[in-house]
Design a protein around this motif. Sequence first.
Motif, PDB file in Angstrom:
ATOM      1  N   GLY A  69     -32.317  40.672  40.706  1.00  0.00           N
ATOM      2  CA  GLY A  69     -32.261  39.654  39.676  1.00  0.00           C
ATOM      3  C   GLY A  69     -31.646  38.348  40.146  1.00  0.00           C
ATOM      4  O   GLY A  69     -30.547  38.329  40.692  1.00  0.00           O
ATOM      5  N   GLY A  70     -32.377  37.241  39.946  1.00  0.00           N
ATOM      6  CA  GLY A  70     -31.878  35.926  40.317  1.00  0.00           C
ATOM      7  C   GLY A  70     -32.153  35.536  41.753  1.00  0.00           C
ATOM      8  O   GLY A  70     -31.963  34.378  42.138  1.00  0.00           O
ATOM      9  N   ILE A  71     -32.603  36.473  42.562  1.00  0.00           N
ATOM     10  CA  ILE A  71     -32.895  36.198  43.969  1.00  0.00           C
ATOM     11  C   ILE A  71     -34.412  36.212  44.155  1.00  0.00           C
ATOM     12  O   ILE A  71     -35.067  37.189  43.787  1.00  0.00           O
ATOM     13  N   PRO A  72     -35.003  35.139  44.707  1.00  0.00           N
ATOM     14  CA  PRO A  72     -36.464  35.121  44.908  1.00  0.00           C
ATOM     15  C   PRO A  72     -36.933  36.317  45.730  1.00  0.00           C
ATOM     16  O   PRO A  72     -36.234  36.771  46.637  1.00  0.00           O
ATOM     17  N   LYS A  73     -38.085  36.823  45.403  1.00  0.00           N
ATOM     18  CA  LYS A  73     -38.634  37.972  46.105  1.00  0.00           C
ATOM     19  C   LYS A  73     -38.791  37.667  47.591  1.00  0.00           C
ATOM     20  O   LYS A  73     -39.285  36.608  47.977  1.00  0.00           O
ATOM     21  N   GLY A  74     -38.371  38.600  48.402  1.00  0.00           N
ATOM     22  CA  GLY A  74     -38.492  38.432  49.842  1.00  0.00           C
ATOM     23  C   GLY A  74     -37.380  37.617  50.470  1.00  0.00           C
ATOM     24  O   GLY A  74     -37.402  37.355  51.671  1.00  0.00           O
ATOM     25  N   VAL A  75     -36.393  37.207  49.660  1.00  0.00           N
ATOM     26  CA  VAL A  75     -35.278  36.403  50.172  1.00  0.00           C
ATOM     27  C   VAL A  75     -33.979  37.163  49.924  1.00  0.00           C
ATOM     28  O   VAL A  75     -33.767  37.701  48.845  1.00  0.00           O
ATOM     29  N   SER A  76     -33.111  37.200  50.913  1.00  0.00           N
ATOM     30  CA  SER A  76     -31.828  37.871  50.755  1.00  0.00           C
ATOM     31  C   SER A  76     -30.804  36.924  50.150  1.00  0.00           C
ATOM     32  O   SER A  76     -31.014  35.708  50.087  1.00  0.00           O
ATOM     33  N   THR A  77     -29.678  37.486  49.725  1.00  0.00           N
ATOM     34  CA  THR A  77     -28.596  36.658  49.200  1.00  0.00           C
ATOM     35  C   THR A  77     -28.121  35.664  50.251  1.00  0.00           C
ATOM     36  O   THR A  77     -27.827  34.507  49.951  1.00  0.00           O
ATOM     37  N   LEU A  78     -28.044  36.121  51.485  1.00  0.00           N
ATOM     38  CA  LEU A  78     -27.617  35.232  52.564  1.00  0.00           C
ATOM     39  C   LEU A  78     -28.623  34.100  52.766  1.00  0.00           C
ATOM     40  O   LEU A  78     -28.252  32.959  53.039  1.00  0.00           O
ATOM     41  N   GLY A  79     -29.928  34.413  52.597  1.00  0.00           N
ATOM     42  CA  GLY A  79     -30.949  33.381  52.718  1.00  0.00           C
ATOM     43  C   GLY A  79     -30.810  32.319  51.644  1.00  0.00           C
ATOM     44  O   GLY A  79     -30.979  31.120  51.901  1.00  0.00           O
ATOM     45  N   VAL A  80     -30.498  32.760  50.420  1.00  0.00           N
ATOM     46  CA  VAL A  80     -30.297  31.806  49.326  1.00  0.00           C
ATOM     47  C   VAL A  80     -29.092  30.921  49.620  1.00  0.00           C
ATOM     48  O   VAL A  80     -29.128  29.699  49.417  1.00  0.00           O
ATOM     49  N   LEU A  81     -28.018  31.519  50.103  1.00  0.00           N
ATOM     50  CA  LEU A  81     -26.827  30.737  50.432  1.00  0.00           C
ATOM     51  C   LEU A  81     -27.142  29.714  51.523  1.00  0.00           C
ATOM     52  O   LEU A  81     -26.702  28.557  51.456  1.00  0.00           O
ATOM     53  N   ASN A  82     -27.921  30.119  52.502  1.00  0.00           N
ATOM     54  CA  ASN A  82     -28.286  29.204  53.584  1.00  0.00           C
ATOM     55  C   ASN A  82     -29.097  28.021  53.046  1.00  0.00           C
ATOM     56  O   ASN A  82     -28.903  26.869  53.449  1.00  0.00           O
ATOM     57  N   GLU A  83     -29.997  28.312  52.105  1.00  0.00           N
ATOM     58  CA  GLU A  83     -30.806  27.243  51.512  1.00  0.00           C
ATOM     59  C   GLU A  83     -29.929  26.261  50.738  1.00  0.00           C
ATOM     60  O   GLU A  83     -30.143  25.040  50.779  1.00  0.00           O
ATOM     61  N   ILE A  84     -28.927  26.782  50.047  1.00  0.00           N
ATOM     62  CA  ILE A  84     -28.003  25.916  49.313  1.00  0.00           C
ATOM     63  C   ILE A  84     -27.245  25.010  50.274  1.00  0.00           C
ATOM     64  O   ILE A  84     -27.056  23.812  50.024  1.00  0.00           O
ATOM     65  N   VAL A  85     -26.811  25.582  51.399  1.00  0.00           N
ATOM     66  CA  VAL A  85     -26.077  24.795  52.397  1.00  0.00           C
ATOM     67  C   VAL A  85     -26.953  23.676  52.947  1.00  0.00           C
ATOM     68  O   VAL A  85     -26.525  22.515  53.070  1.00  0.00           O
ATOM     69  N   LEU A  86     -28.211  23.997  53.274  1.00  0.00           N
ATOM     70  CA  LEU A  86     -29.116  22.987  53.823  1.00  0.00           C
ATOM     71  C   LEU A  86     -29.390  21.878  52.807  1.00  0.00           C
ATOM     72  O   LEU A  86     -29.434  20.691  53.154  1.00  0.00           O
ATOM     73  N   THR A  87     -29.570  22.266  51.547  1.00  0.00           N
ATOM     74  CA  THR A  87     -29.801  21.262  50.502  1.00  0.00           C
ATOM     75  C   THR A  87     -28.587  20.365  50.340  1.00  0.00           C
ATOM     76  O   THR A  87     -28.709  19.140  50.176  1.00  0.00           O
ATOM     77  N   GLY A  88     -27.408  20.966  50.397  1.00  0.00           N
ATOM     78  CA  GLY A  88     -26.184  20.177  50.291  1.00  0.00           C
ATOM     79  C   GLY A  88     -26.045  19.184  51.426  1.00  0.00           C
ATOM     80  O   GLY A  88     -25.644  18.029  51.222  1.00  0.00           O
ATOM     81  N   ARG A  89     -26.398  19.621  52.631  1.00  0.00           N
ATOM     82  CA  ARG A  89     -26.311  18.714  53.779  1.00  0.00           C
ATOM     83  C   ARG A  89     -27.301  17.561  53.643  1.00  0.00           C
ATOM     84  O   ARG A  89     -26.983  16.405  53.958  1.00  0.00           O
ATOM     85  N   ALA A  90     -28.513  17.863  53.179  1.00  0.00           N
ATOM     86  CA  ALA A  90     -29.520  16.811  53.015  1.00  0.00           C
ATOM     87  C   ALA A  90     -29.079  15.803  51.963  1.00  0.00           C
ATOM     88  O   ALA A  90     -29.261  14.590  52.118  1.00  0.00           O
ATOM     89  N   THR A  91     -28.485  16.293  50.892  1.00  0.00           N
ATOM     90  CA  THR A  91     -28.000  15.394  49.839  1.00  0.00           C
ATOM     91  C   THR A  91     -26.862  14.524  50.349  1.00  0.00           C
ATOM     92  O   THR A  91     -26.799  13.321  50.071  1.00  0.00           O
ATOM     93  N   ALA A  92     -25.963  15.157  51.119  1.00  0.00           N
ATOM     94  CA  ALA A  92     -24.829  14.406  51.664  1.00  0.00           C
ATOM     95  C   ALA A  92     -25.303  13.286  52.585  1.00  0.00           C
ATOM     96  O   ALA A  92     -24.698  12.209  52.648  1.00  0.00           O
ATOM     97  N   ALA A  93     -26.416  13.502  53.296  1.00  0.00           N
ATOM     98  CA  ALA A  93     -26.933  12.480  54.213  1.00  0.00           C
ATOM     99  C   ALA A  93     -27.449  11.261  53.468  1.00  0.00           C
ATOM    100  O   ALA A  93     -27.570  10.168  54.038  1.00  0.00           O
ATOM    101  N   ARG A  94     -27.748  11.445  52.197  1.00  0.00           N
ATOM    102  CA  ARG A  94     -28.292  10.335  51.412  1.00  0.00           C
ATOM    103  C   ARG A  94     -27.219   9.581  50.640  1.00  0.00           C
ATOM    104  O   ARG A  94     -27.519   8.664  49.876  1.00  0.00           O
ATOM    105  N   VAL A  95     -25.970   9.976  50.799  1.00  0.00           N
ATOM    106  CA  VAL A  95     -24.890   9.291  50.093  1.00  0.00           C
ATOM    107  C   VAL A  95     -24.876   7.819  50.502  1.00  0.00           C
ATOM    108  O   VAL A  95     -24.961   7.474  51.676  1.00  0.00           O
TER     109      VAL A  95
END
Length: 298
Positions: A211-237
Amino acid sequence: MPTYAQLQAEPYWGREITTPEVDWLGDELCRRTGRPRSACGTKGDNRHLGGAHRSQEWIKWSKYCTNRSYTVQSGLTAEQERHLAGIDFVPGEWGSDRNRRLMVEQTGRLVDALVSGRLAGVREVIGTLDGRTVVGVRADGSTFSSDDSHLDHWHLTLDRRKCRDKQLMERIVAVALGEDDDMDAKQFLAILKDPAVAREMRALPWQYVGGGIPKGVSTLGVLNEIVLTGRATAARVGADLVDERQLAADLAPALLAVLTPEAIAAAIPDTLAGQVVDVLAARLSADKRPTVVTAETD
């Protein structure tokens, strides 16, 4: 030492009771360990002239009793006074190295369970914790000595009121054979501190899928995606991520549609009120100008 004929001449010897529950305990220990039934005993021989292998009735009234206080309890029923409350078990071949190892293991389990309160109904355990020294342990944790035969067999003294408690007998079997699922806080903490267990537990959360985790993606994968999105957003500050004018233009019609004139007027700052009045007046004047109609000519 009295002869069996002398002991049997008194009525108390023949009135001693091994309850069915205690008898089951002996049967089960021997069955589960592959030991002959003689490896577990309850009724003492003619050398046992006191203690748990004799009934309390015998202890109180037999002329052959050598200790009229040890294992004696108050408040027993007439039947409980006849109950035998001692259990002896030889886990392996008497005198063998294997038996000594089993003695250390089983005595340790029984003592741990006794002093932690997981064997309520057992009053004493006698055995060996190191294969060399005999130790007796009471339920309150105090210790006493006993003879060296307990290097090769462990002994339990039961509460005489619990000799018909089948659940107690089942717990004794489970504890002695290492099948007891219960553990105290100290034992649980020791397990958690085991480095191998700690590594496994650290890995468990990241293996979750569901529940809440996309099919075929692990919890660690979701966390990694969040980190990458955060870094991309920070680059646009520093960049203008929001067009405020366009946002206001998009929202204004929807907001005005649900507001009353009074609410709209109240929302206009005093510094802008005059300008708004002028703009509205000009707008209203333009709306009221007469329409000029010109005649068409041929």
